[in-house]
Design a protein around this motif. Structure first.
Motif, PDB file in Angstrom:
ATOM      1  N   ALA A  21      20.963  72.583 -12.784  1.00  0.00           N
ATOM      2  CA  ALA A  21      22.264  73.099 -13.220  1.00  0.00           C
ATOM      3  C   ALA A  21      22.242  73.473 -14.698  1.00  0.00           C
ATOM      4  N   TYR A  22      21.345  72.854 -15.454  1.00  0.00           N
ATOM      5  CA  TYR A  22      21.139  73.186 -16.873  1.00  0.00           C
ATOM      6  C   TYR A  22      19.727  72.774 -17.241  1.00  0.00           C
ATOM      7  N   ALA A  66      16.184  77.060 -12.287  1.00  0.00           N
ATOM      8  CA  ALA A  66      14.882  76.997 -11.628  1.00  0.00           C
ATOM      9  C   ALA A  66      14.945  76.091 -10.403  1.00  0.00           C
ATOM     10  N   VAL A  67      14.178  76.461  -9.375  1.00  0.00           N
ATOM     11  CA  VAL A  67      14.099  75.629  -8.178  1.00  0.00           C
ATOM     12  C   VAL A  67      13.224  74.411  -8.493  1.00  0.00           C
ATOM     13  N   THR A  88      23.141  73.455  -5.969  1.00  0.00           N
ATOM     14  CA  THR A  88      22.649  74.394  -4.954  1.00  0.00           C
ATOM     15  C   THR A  88      23.086  75.816  -5.259  1.00  0.00           C
ATOM     16  N   ALA A  89      23.943  75.960  -6.289  1.00  0.00           N
ATOM     17  CA  ALA A  89      24.459  77.289  -6.630  1.00  0.00           C
ATOM     18  C   ALA A  89      23.402  78.098  -7.388  1.00  0.00           C
ATOM     19  N   VAL A  90      23.468  79.406  -7.244  1.00  0.00           N
ATOM     20  CA  VAL A  90      22.563  80.320  -7.937  1.00  0.00           C
ATOM     21  C   VAL A  90      23.370  81.074  -8.996  1.00  0.00           C
ATOM     22  N   GLU A  91      22.877  81.073 -10.231  1.00  0.00           N
ATOM     23  CA  GLU A  91      23.561  81.799 -11.302  1.00  0.00           C
ATOM     24  C   GLU A  91      22.552  82.699 -12.013  1.00  0.00           C
ATOM     25  N   PRO A  92      22.980  83.922 -12.330  1.00  0.00           N
ATOM     26  CA  PRO A  92      24.281  84.492 -11.983  1.00  0.00           C
ATOM     27  C   PRO A  92      24.321  84.937 -10.519  1.00  0.00           C
ATOM     28  N   ASN A  93      25.518  84.902  -9.968  1.00  0.00           N
ATOM     29  CA  ASN A  93      25.719  85.387  -8.606  1.00  0.00           C
ATOM     30  C   ASN A  93      26.411  86.750  -8.658  1.00  0.00           C
TER      31      ASN A  93
END
Length: 224
Positions: free
Chosen positions: A109-110, A74-75, A125-130
């Motif tokens: 991140a979690y 979530a952002v 800053t990563a988006v999962e899943p990519n």
């Protein structure tokens, strides 16, 4: 015979009297050891309290905590964070309140529980899943999952098991490697739903195996 009045010019000086010449002894002071002990103890207690207050004030720091549970991916918004001053263990490396603007806009991140301190590992800053991986949900009963509570980031294997009553196949069982992306309990079935992050190419195979219900999850590592 005439009498002549004689004037006596001597005046009575009370200080020159014998009684006044005797020195009055000063009053004796009564020493009370108990009061001295109490006074010393009060001074020492005050010094200790002052030292404790100073230490508590200097060891506290203002950090960022989650106002409510922030789900993985979530952002993070301004309403998700709160500034709290507390005495934190330096080993935890909490995110300082001064980094508020830098944290807003990043992703969790979690899962971050309500009231938990944010750490550098909890934001990304990563988006999962990519485009390179997928999320597959696997429903597990208590017999199909480890006794330890699974947490985000655990590396696991989803092992294919034979149907009930069937014989064990020869050789090593088939399995799929995955990483735990989230865990929650289904309110309808009571089963534990484990969201697994797997390579995009393996997602369809794992989903098909999980749909049969004949799988078991093995916890391999918790190293981050």
């Amino acid at each position: 015979m005439s009498k002549t009045a004689t004037r006596d010019d001597r005046t009575f000086d009370p200080e020159s009297s014998p009684a006044a010449s005797q020195l009055v002894p000063p009053p004796k002071l009564r020493r009370r050891p108990a009061l001295v002990v109490v006074a010393v103890a009060a001074v020492l207690l005050g010094a200790l309290l002052a030292a404790w207050a100073w230490t508590s004030t200097t060891n506290t720091q203002e950090v960022l905590v989650a106002r409510h549970t922030i789900e993985r991916g979530a952002v993070i918004g301004t309403d998700d964070l709160a500034r709290v001053r507390l005495s934190a263990d330096p080993a935890l490396k909490p995110v300082a309140a001064g980094q508020f603007d830098q944290v807003v806009g990043q992703r969790a991140a979690y899962d971050v529980a309500a009231g938990a301190m944010l750490t550098p590992d909890s934001i990304t800053t990563a988006v999962e899943p990519n485009g390179n991986n997928s999320i597959v949900g696997v429903a597990l009963t208590p017999a199909q999952a480890p006794g330890l509570e699974l947490v985000t980031g655990d590396r696991v294997r989803v092992v294919v098991t034979p149907p009930q009553g069937a014989e064990l196949p020869a050789g090593s069982p088939t399995f799929s490697d995955a990483t735990v992306a989230g865990v929650h309990v289904s309110e309808e079935t009571g089963q534990t739903i484990v969201d697994l992050l797997v390579p995009h190419a393996d997602a369809a195979v794992l989903a098909a195996r999980a749909a049969t219900g004949n799988v078991s999850l093995v916890l391999d590592s918790r190293e981050r």
